[in-house]
Design a protein around this motif. Structure first.
Motif, short mmCIF file in Angstrom:
data_model
loop_
_atom_site.label_atom_id
_atom_site.label_comp_id
_atom_site.label_asym_id
_atom_site.label_seq_id
_atom_site.Cartn_x
_atom_site.Cartn_y
_atom_site.Cartn_z
N ARG A 12 36.10 45.22 28.24
CA ARG A 12 37.43 45.82 28.39
C ARG A 12 37.99 45.22 29.67
O ARG A 12 37.32 45.23 30.71
CB ARG A 12 37.33 47.33 28.51
CG ARG A 12 38.69 47.99 28.65
CD ARG A 12 38.60 49.52 28.59
NE ARG A 12 39.93 50.08 28.53
CZ ARG A 12 40.71 50.28 29.60
NH1 ARG A 12 40.28 49.99 30.80
NH2 ARG A 12 41.92 50.79 29.46
N ILE A 14 41.11 44.81 32.54
CA ILE A 14 42.32 45.27 33.22
C ILE A 14 42.75 44.15 34.15
O ILE A 14 41.99 43.75 35.05
CB ILE A 14 42.06 46.56 34.03
CG1 ILE A 14 41.55 47.67 33.13
CG2 ILE A 14 43.33 46.98 34.77
CD1 ILE A 14 41.00 48.87 33.88
N GLU A 20 56.42 43.44 36.31
CA GLU A 20 56.32 43.91 34.93
C GLU A 20 56.19 42.75 33.95
O GLU A 20 55.45 42.83 32.96
CB GLU A 20 57.53 44.77 34.57
CG GLU A 20 57.57 46.11 35.26
CD GLU A 20 58.80 46.92 34.90
OE1 GLU A 20 59.38 46.68 33.81
OE2 GLU A 20 59.17 47.79 35.70
N CYS A 23 52.66 41.43 33.96
CA CYS A 23 51.76 42.41 33.35
C CYS A 23 51.91 42.40 31.83
O CYS A 23 50.92 42.46 31.10
CB CYS A 23 52.03 43.81 33.91
SG CYS A 23 51.44 44.02 35.61
N LYS A 27 49.00 41.42 28.78
CA LYS A 27 48.68 42.25 27.62
C LYS A 27 49.10 41.59 26.31
O LYS A 27 48.31 41.53 25.36
CB LYS A 27 49.33 43.63 27.75
CG LYS A 27 48.74 44.46 28.89
CD LYS A 27 49.26 45.87 28.93
CE LYS A 27 50.72 45.90 29.26
NZ LYS A 27 51.27 47.25 29.43
N ASP A 33 43.47 44.57 27.91
CA ASP A 33 43.58 45.96 27.49
C ASP A 33 44.61 46.73 28.30
O ASP A 33 45.24 47.65 27.80
CB ASP A 33 42.21 46.64 27.59
CG ASP A 33 41.20 45.96 26.70
OD1 ASP A 33 41.30 46.12 25.47
OD2 ASP A 33 40.31 45.26 27.22
N ALA A 34 44.76 46.35 29.54
CA ALA A 34 45.72 47.00 30.44
C ALA A 34 46.07 46.01 31.54
O ALA A 34 45.35 45.04 31.78
CB ALA A 34 45.14 48.28 31.04
N ALA A 35 47.19 46.27 32.21
CA ALA A 35 47.59 45.45 33.34
C ALA A 35 48.26 46.36 34.36
O ALA A 35 49.03 47.25 34.00
CB ALA A 35 48.54 44.34 32.91
N VAL A 36 47.97 46.12 35.61
CA VAL A 36 48.50 46.92 36.72
C VAL A 36 49.34 46.01 37.60
O VAL A 36 48.91 44.92 37.98
CB VAL A 36 47.34 47.56 37.52
CG1 VAL A 36 47.85 48.28 38.73
CG2 VAL A 36 46.53 48.48 36.62
N ALA A 50 44.42 53.19 34.68
CA ALA A 50 44.10 52.17 33.69
C ALA A 50 42.61 52.16 33.34
O ALA A 50 42.24 51.84 32.21
CB ALA A 50 44.51 50.79 34.19
#
Length: 172
Positions: A12, A14, A20, A23, A27, A33-36, A50
């Motif tokens: 998984r 991140i 934005e 990010c 994805k 799976d996620a982006a910060v 996340a």
């Protein structure tokens, strides 16, 4: 590439990126799976949201505040590969993460420098894997090419400012 390889290996993932748009790229284009967004404020809280279970492995190439936020979110016995510190290269005053060595001790973290030449003996296997992943579409390669040696300073400044997506290169 590290995040994409982690996905290929079943992890998984991140991602951490600035803005934005980047990010969404992680994805939507790379399958994370996620982006910060590290520019969005409250990075530590965003990482916890996340990945509420914590971080098992972190590949660090930025240092500074991002490394600090990850240190606070690492799982017990987590591993960190330190490959660079791009956030420190052009700032007015380099700073390291707070919580060192306390977090390293209490969380029993393993931090190790990562230099690709240390793995030269595994080069052929790595190249074969990378080649097959690119050919199959599992590993996507994005390049940001600037034409002209005279544009080298602008290209470097833009790289450090995060204006590129993909590997920034200057064509001479």
């Amino acid at each position: 590439f590290v995040g994409q390889i982690a996905k290929i290996k079943g992890c998984r993932v991140i991602g951490v990126a600035g803005g934005e748009k980047k990010c969404a790229f992680l994805k939507e284009k790379l399958g994370f799976d996620a982006a910060v967004d590290y520019k969005g404020g409250e990075l530590g809280k965003a990482l916890r949201a996340a990945g509420p279970e914590g971080i098992d492995v972190y590949f660090d190439n930025v240092g500074g505040d991002v490394l600090e936020a990850c240190l606070f979110n690492m799982k017990l016995n987590g591993r960190i590969a330190c490959c660079g510190a791009v956030s420190q290269y052009d700032g007015p005053q380099p700073h390291g993460p707070r919580g060192v060595p306390g977090l390293i001790v209490t969380k029993r973290l393993n931090l190790k420098g990562f230099v690709v030449m240390d793995f030269y003996g595994q080069k052929e296997k790595a190249l074969a894997d990378l080649r097959s992943w690119v050919e199959s579409g599992k590993l996507k390669v994005y390049e940001d090419i600037i034409d002209g040696f005279e544009n080298l300073p602008r290209a470097l400044i833009g790289l450090l400012a995060g204006e590129n997506i993909g590997k920034r290169m200057v064509k001479v």
